[in-house]
Every structure is written in C-alpha cells, then in structure tokens.
Design a protein around this motif. Structure first.
Motif, PDB file in Angstrom:
ATOM      1  N   GLN A 338       0.817  -1.212   0.000  1.00 39.17           N
ATOM      2  CA  GLN A 338       0.000   0.000   0.000  1.00 39.17           C
ATOM      3  C   GLN A 338       0.849   1.260   0.000  1.00 39.17           C
ATOM      4  OE1 GLN A 338      -2.385  -0.964   3.477  1.00 39.17           O
ATOM      5  NE2 GLN A 338      -4.212  -1.186   2.207  1.00 39.17           N
ATOM      6  N   LYS A 339       2.046   1.202   0.565  1.00 41.35           N
ATOM      7  CA  LYS A 339       2.901   2.385   0.599  1.00 41.35           C
ATOM      8  C   LYS A 339       3.300   2.836  -0.798  1.00 41.35           C
ATOM      9  CE  LYS A 339       4.834   1.567   5.203  1.00 41.35           C
ATOM     10  NZ  LYS A 339       6.061   1.326   5.996  1.00 41.35           N
ATOM     11  N   ARG A 340       3.374   1.886  -1.730  1.00 44.80           N
ATOM     12  CA  ARG A 340       3.716   2.263  -3.100  1.00 44.80           C
ATOM     13  C   ARG A 340       2.646   3.151  -3.721  1.00 44.80           C
ATOM     14  NH1 ARG A 340       5.647  -3.285  -3.774  1.00 44.80           N
ATOM     15  NH2 ARG A 340       3.597  -3.825  -4.597  1.00 44.80           N
ATOM     16  N   LEU A 341       1.431   3.109  -3.198  1.00 48.23           N
ATOM     17  CA  LEU A 341       0.335   3.865  -3.788  1.00 48.23           C
ATOM     18  C   LEU A 341       0.554   5.366  -3.666  1.00 48.23           C
ATOM     19  CD1 LEU A 341      -2.708   1.750  -2.532  1.00 48.23           C
ATOM     20  CD2 LEU A 341      -1.542   1.608  -4.727  1.00 48.23           C
ATOM     21  N   TRP A 342       1.168   5.823  -2.564  1.00 45.76           N
ATOM     22  CA  TRP A 342       1.370   7.267  -2.418  1.00 45.76           C
ATOM     23  C   TRP A 342       2.824   7.685  -2.601  1.00 45.76           C
ATOM     24  CZ3 TRP A 342       0.386   4.332   2.071  1.00 45.76           C
ATOM     25  CH2 TRP A 342       1.423   4.287   2.998  1.00 45.76           C
ATOM     26  N   ALA A 345       4.202   8.287  -8.303  1.00 46.16           N
ATOM     27  CA  ALA A 345       3.217   8.906  -9.181  1.00 46.16           C
ATOM     28  C   ALA A 345       2.575   7.839 -10.053  1.00 46.16           C
ATOM     29  CB  ALA A 345       3.888   9.971 -10.048  1.00 46.16           C
ATOM     30  N   ALA A 346       1.439   8.164 -10.664  1.00 45.62           N
ATOM     31  CA  ALA A 346       0.685   7.170 -11.435  1.00 45.62           C
ATOM     32  C   ALA A 346       0.328   7.726 -12.806  1.00 45.62           C
ATOM     33  CB  ALA A 346      -0.585   6.766 -10.687  1.00 45.62           C
ATOM     34  N   VAL A 380       0.780   2.463 -14.261  1.00 45.44           N
ATOM     35  CA  VAL A 380       2.170   2.361 -13.813  1.00 45.44           C
ATOM     36  C   VAL A 380       2.413   3.395 -12.723  1.00 45.44           C
ATOM     37  CG1 VAL A 380       3.014   1.448 -15.992  1.00 45.44           C
ATOM     38  CG2 VAL A 380       2.941   3.899 -15.678  1.00 45.44           C
ATOM     39  N   ARG A 381       3.106   2.989 -11.684  1.00 45.17           N
ATOM     40  CA  ARG A 381       3.493   3.892 -10.598  1.00 45.17           C
ATOM     41  C   ARG A 381       5.013   3.972 -10.566  1.00 45.17           C
ATOM     42  NH1 ARG A 381      -0.699   5.391  -7.453  1.00 45.17           N
ATOM     43  NH2 ARG A 381      -2.621   4.185  -7.629  1.00 45.17           N
ATOM     44  N   PHE A 382       5.519   5.191 -10.387  1.00 45.94           N
ATOM     45  CA  PHE A 382       6.952   5.401 -10.527  1.00 45.94           C
ATOM     46  C   PHE A 382       7.368   6.612  -9.714  1.00 45.94           C
ATOM     47  CE2 PHE A 382       4.626   7.648 -13.750  1.00 45.94           C
ATOM     48  CZ  PHE A 382       5.196   8.909 -13.775  1.00 45.94           C
ATOM     49  N   ASP A 383       8.665   6.690  -9.472  1.00 48.28           N
ATOM     50  CA  ASP A 383       9.257   7.853  -8.818  1.00 48.28           C
ATOM     51  C   ASP A 383       9.733   8.803  -9.909  1.00 48.28           C
ATOM     52  OD1 ASP A 383      10.587   9.730  -7.372  1.00 48.28           O
ATOM     53  OD2 ASP A 383      11.931   8.347  -6.339  1.00 48.28           O
ATOM     54  N   PRO A 384       9.142  10.002 -10.029  1.00 49.59           N
ATOM     55  CA  PRO A 384       9.556  10.909 -11.106  1.00 49.59           C
ATOM     56  C   PRO A 384      11.030  11.277 -11.055  1.00 49.59           C
ATOM     57  CG  PRO A 384       7.491  11.634 -10.096  1.00 49.59           C
ATOM     58  CD  PRO A 384       8.041  10.544  -9.229  1.00 49.59           C
ATOM     59  N   HIS A 388      14.383   5.922 -14.296  1.00 51.21           N
ATOM     60  CA  HIS A 388      15.179   4.863 -14.911  1.00 51.21           C
ATOM     61  C   HIS A 388      15.334   3.637 -14.015  1.00 51.21           C
ATOM     62  CE1 HIS A 388      17.269   7.792 -17.934  1.00 51.21           C
ATOM     63  NE2 HIS A 388      15.991   7.607 -18.171  1.00 51.21           N
ATOM     64  N   ASP A 389      14.933   3.757 -12.746  1.00 49.66           N
ATOM     65  CA  ASP A 389      15.018   2.596 -11.857  1.00 49.66           C
ATOM     66  C   ASP A 389      13.959   1.550 -12.172  1.00 49.66           C
ATOM     67  OD1 ASP A 389      17.088   3.864 -10.661  1.00 49.66           O
ATOM     68  OD2 ASP A 389      15.974   4.505  -8.883  1.00 49.66           O
ATOM     69  N   GLY A 390      12.924   1.942 -12.924  1.00 52.14           N
ATOM     70  CA  GLY A 390      11.857   1.008 -13.264  1.00 52.14           C
ATOM     71  C   GLY A 390      10.512   1.495 -12.754  1.00 52.14           C
ATOM     72  N   VAL A 391       9.465   0.770 -13.105  1.00 55.10           N
ATOM     73  CA  VAL A 391       8.105   1.148 -12.725  1.00 55.10           C
ATOM     74  C   VAL A 391       7.384  -0.074 -12.166  1.00 55.10           C
ATOM     75  CG1 VAL A 391       7.964   2.985 -14.450  1.00 55.10           C
ATOM     76  CG2 VAL A 391       7.191   0.685 -15.044  1.00 55.10           C
ATOM     77  N   HIS A 392       6.381   0.190 -11.328  1.00 53.10           N
ATOM     78  CA  HIS A 392       5.485  -0.848 -10.816  1.00 53.10           C
ATOM     79  C   HIS A 392       4.210  -0.813 -11.648  1.00 53.10           C
ATOM     80  CE1 HIS A 392       7.827  -1.747  -7.157  1.00 53.10           C
ATOM     81  NE2 HIS A 392       8.143  -0.458  -7.191  1.00 53.10           N
TER      82      HIS A 392
END
Length: 503
Positions: A338-342, A345-346, A380-384, A388-392
């Motif tokens: 759940q922490k990945r949700l916030w 970014a999506a 897809v959720r990612f760190d802006p 380049h580290d990848g996406v969930h």
C-alpha cells in the motif's frame, strides 16, 4: 400616592380582574399595548417604488431612496407620507431576512439561519479526517527564482482538531494531495472517513477514482481505482468554503492571523484582501526554506497550544487530545504494497504490440509479464526523480502485476551492448522453449494416433432430377428402359416424346 399609582389606575385594575379567578389575575393585568394601529394614506405605486429602490444590492441609503420617491411623486401625483412613517412601515411589513437577502446577498442571509452544531466526539482519533487547500498571503521565492504565493494542502483530525500532515507547492495539485495523504498514513495510519471538497486536486481520478459520487471530470466505469479507494477510505464530499462542513477552514483563519504575519515575513505579507494590502507589500520575498521552517513551527505551536475549549479537548491541547484517544483506538496501518500507492506517481498507459512494452516519458519498459496485456491499458506507478530505476505495473482494478525495468537506449555502434542484448534474447528464447516443451507433452504423431478413424459415408440418393438446358432447348434426356416394361407403354411414351419435339 406613596407608590406612584393614581386612583384611576387602581379602579382600572379592578375592572380587569372583575369575574376572573385569583390565580389568573396576573395575566389579566398584563399590558395589552399593540402600538399604533392606524396607517397614513400612501399611494400603492409610491410604496412599490420605495421598496424596489431600497431593496437593492447596491445598498442605497434610505434618505436617498426617499428623495427619489418625492421627485417621482410630484410628477405622478402620488400621495407620499413622511420618511419616518414609510421607514416604520418597511420595518413592520418586510421580514428582516428579506431585507438582508436583497441588500447583502445570499451568503449574508445564510448566516441568519443557525448553523448545525456537529458533535465530533462521536469519532476517535484518526477515525475521520478532513482535507483542504490554503493559499498563503506571503510572497515566497522558489529555488528556480519564481516568486509567488504558495499553496498548502493539509489534513486535520476531526476528533481532536490536530493537524496531521501538510505539503506546500506552487499550486493545489494531485501530487501535493498524494504526498500529504502519504505522510499521514506513514506516520499515523489509515483513516476510515475523509471529508473534502471536489477541487481539481482532490477529485482527480488518481486520488478518488472509483468513488461513485465523484462529481467532477468524466466518470467512467473502467477508470482506475484512486489512492483513497484502494486504501479503503470512505470519501465524503462537502460544500466548498464552508467552515461548518470542514473545521480545517476555521484553523486556516488562525494561520492567517498567527503565521502569515510572523515577523520573519516582514515585507512579504500581501494582506488577506486588496483593502488590507500593507504599504510594504512586495518589497521582499521569503526564501522557500525559511518559509517552510516558520510554517512548520507555527503548526507545531498550533497543535501544542493548551486551553482549547472544544468539547473533546476540554482545556487540553489538540496534541494531547489526539494522543490520548490514539493510544486506545483501533488504527489501520499500511502494508508495504500500500505504501507504493502514495510514494509513486501514477499514469495510465497502453502495452504496445508486438512485445507489450510500455512507453513513458521517452523511456521504454518491458517484462515478460506484459505479454498478457498487449493492447490493453495498465496503471504504472513510478518515482519521477528516479524513472530509470523502473516502474510498478498494476491492472486497472488495482491488482499488482509486477516490477518492470527500463530498457535503456544504447549507441548505434555499441557492439558490446548489442552482444549483451543478443545473449539476453537467447536466454529468453531458451527459457520460452523449455516452458513450451513442458506444456506440450504430446508429439504430433502421438496426437494423430489418438484420433479415431472414420468410414466414408455413402452419398444420399436423390429423388428429383433437374433438366439440363443448352441455350433455349432442353437437352434430351433419354429415360432408362426397363426390360420388363410393357411394349404398349413403351410405344406410347415414345409417341408423347415425339409430339413434344414437333411442338
């Protein structure tokens, strides 16, 4: 005389109580003055004119309206009483609420109706929160050199009134909302209810998508589930700029009085309106770091201030009220998933054919798990800051698909990268062939041996023969002769055929 009462008054009292039970003497002696009941003559047209002239949002004075009435009455021949007489009639005949509505507007008349008193003691700490945005009356200089008034998104606990989390950005956007919710959940837990208005940042599909009453933007049945929806938070929409619906707006007023006018903001305070604009407005802009430090201190002091007179605080501070209830309340904590949700970014993207790769912000992401979603949309959720580290990757209903790495572009003449890509492809092909071999346990000849043999079916015998035509004449079809046929019938049939041919 000793009590200042005349004899006639006493005789009048006797008349009022004559024939009345002693227990009812007091109401019988009560005054019955009703004031003046006679009215001075006034033309109906004059009365309508003075009402229409006075009951306007421009709020003209009574005397100016009366002067206009006198001018018109001279031309029309209307009968007009004195100004005080008409004013008394207006106060008697027109309800005060109507006067306020027509002269001050809807918001003013709303305040004449008593507000609903909401008892927040029905909650416990973190059971229900309210969230809103606030635009600070302070000029701030951002790291990129831009000077503007910042926006703050904050969350307040409804039971105690304590501020749980806040973020500052140039505008009220979904990223600030997402991070503010994440800060609260990370430090305290997940609330059961959240009250907010339908601002663009709060009603974004990434925050409240899937909520049945999200009356902003286009609501679709296949839209992705928002952050609050996936966390299991029940969203309640409130009236914008309504302090009764969201107590956080009352707290923002305290911030305007105690934080925005801090001595460290000298020269940067803009005033809360054009009329309150200070003389030194705009002479200075506060650096962002200093602004965040002062705001953080101000909110901490707001939470720790003792002597709060709310029903739940009862003289304690907001912080003490929250901590006392929080220690005894059932709190939902977030899992790592759940922490990945916030934290991330999506975005909603399509897995492109033929390999199912995801293209996002000029980057390409691929994993074998995406083959099942070729041509379909995924979230897809990612760190802006670390794209380049990848996406969930998630399905649109919120189910987690997996982590997908970024496929970095290489130089056109990079031989080593080409060789490494070829080795990876060979390994993938070998693994795919091995998986196919495990799934396909029967060889083609074994499949053929298992199939049953079928005998050729005899064609059915036709009962009706269709003649064959060549041009306009039918091709003669000689009937088969039966050896046992009677000679007479054979001759008769031949004669019939010859007759038709001659015709």
């Amino acid at each position: 005389r000793q009590h200042g009462v005349s004899a006639s008054s006493i005789y009048n009292w006797f008349k009022l109580t004559d024939g009345v039970e002693r227990a009812d003497w007091l109401p019988a002696l009560a005054p019955r003055h009703v004031g003046r009941t006679t009215t001075t003559e006034c033309s109906p047209e004059a009365w309508e004119f003075i009402k229409s002239a006075y009951l306007r949002l421009e709020r003209p004075t009574w005397e100016s309206c009366y002067d206009l009435l006198v001018l018109v009455a001279r031309e029309k021949g209307w009968t007009v009483p004195s100004s005080r007489t008409l004013r008394r009639r207006l106060e008697t005949d027109i309800p005060p609420a109507v006067v306020v509505l027509t002269r001050q507007g809807v918001e003013a008349v709303k305040r004449m109706f008593p507000a609903l008193e909401r008892d927040r003691s029905v909650f416990h700490a973190l059971e229900a929160v309210n969230m809103d945005g606030h635009r600070w009356d302070v000029f701030v200089r951002w790291p990129d050199g831009e000077v503007c008034r910042p926006n703050m998104v904050a969350i307040q606990d409804l039971y105690s009134g304590m501020f749980l989390s806040w973020r500052v950005d140039k505008s009220e956007n979904r990223e600030a909302v997402r991070l503010t919710i994440g800060d609260m959940v990370e430090e305290y837990g997940i609330p059961d209810h959240m009250y907010l208005d339908n601002g663009r940042g709060f009603a974004s599909k990434w925050i409240t998508g899937g909520t049945p009453t999200r009356y902003r933007f286009k609501v679709r049945d296949d839209e992705p589930s928002g952050l609050l929806t996936q966390l299991g938070v029940e969203v309640h929409w409130t009236t914008p700029y309504s302090g009764q619906s969201k107590p956080i707006e009352r707290a923002f007023k305290d911030f305007c009085e105690r934080i925005a006018t801090h001595p460290a903001f000298h020269g940067a305070w803009t005033g809360n309106s054009v009329a309150n604009k200070p003389e030194n407005c705009g002479s200075r802009a506060v650096p962002l770091d200093e602004f965040l430090r002062i705001v953080g201190q101000g909110i901490a002091l707001h939470n720790a201030k003792p002597g709060r007179r709310t029903r739940t605080a009862a003289g304690r501070s907001l912080l003490e009220t929250f901590e006392t209830s929080y220690a005894e309340a059932p709190i939902r904590k977030a899992t790592a998933e759940q922490k990945r949700l916030w934290l991330l970014a999506a975005e909603e993207v399509t897995c492109r054919a033929p390999d199912g790769a995801i293209h996002l912000m000029d980057n390409r992401f691929w994993d074998e798990a995406l083959h099942r979603f070729i041509g379909q949309k995924v979230v897809v959720r990612f760190d802006p800051q670390a794209l380049h580290d990848g996406v969930h990757v998630y399905r649109r209903d919120g189910a987690y698909v997996g982590f997908v790495e970024c496929q970095h572009a290489v130089g056109f003449n990079d031989v080593a990268a080409a060789q490494e890509q070829a080795r990876r492809r060979r390994r993938w092909m070998r693994a795919t062939k091995e998986a196919a071999a495990l799934e396909r346990t029967l060889q083609p000849d074994e499949l053929a041996a298992l199939l049953p043999e079928f005998e050729k079916a005899e064609p059915p015998e036709t009962k009706i023969a269709r003649p064959i035509f060549d041009g306009s004449a039918a091709v003669k079809v000689m009937p088969e002769r039966d050896e046992d046929e009677d000679p007479f019938m054979r001759s008769f049939s031949a004669g019939v055929v010859n007759l038709f041919e001659k015709r």
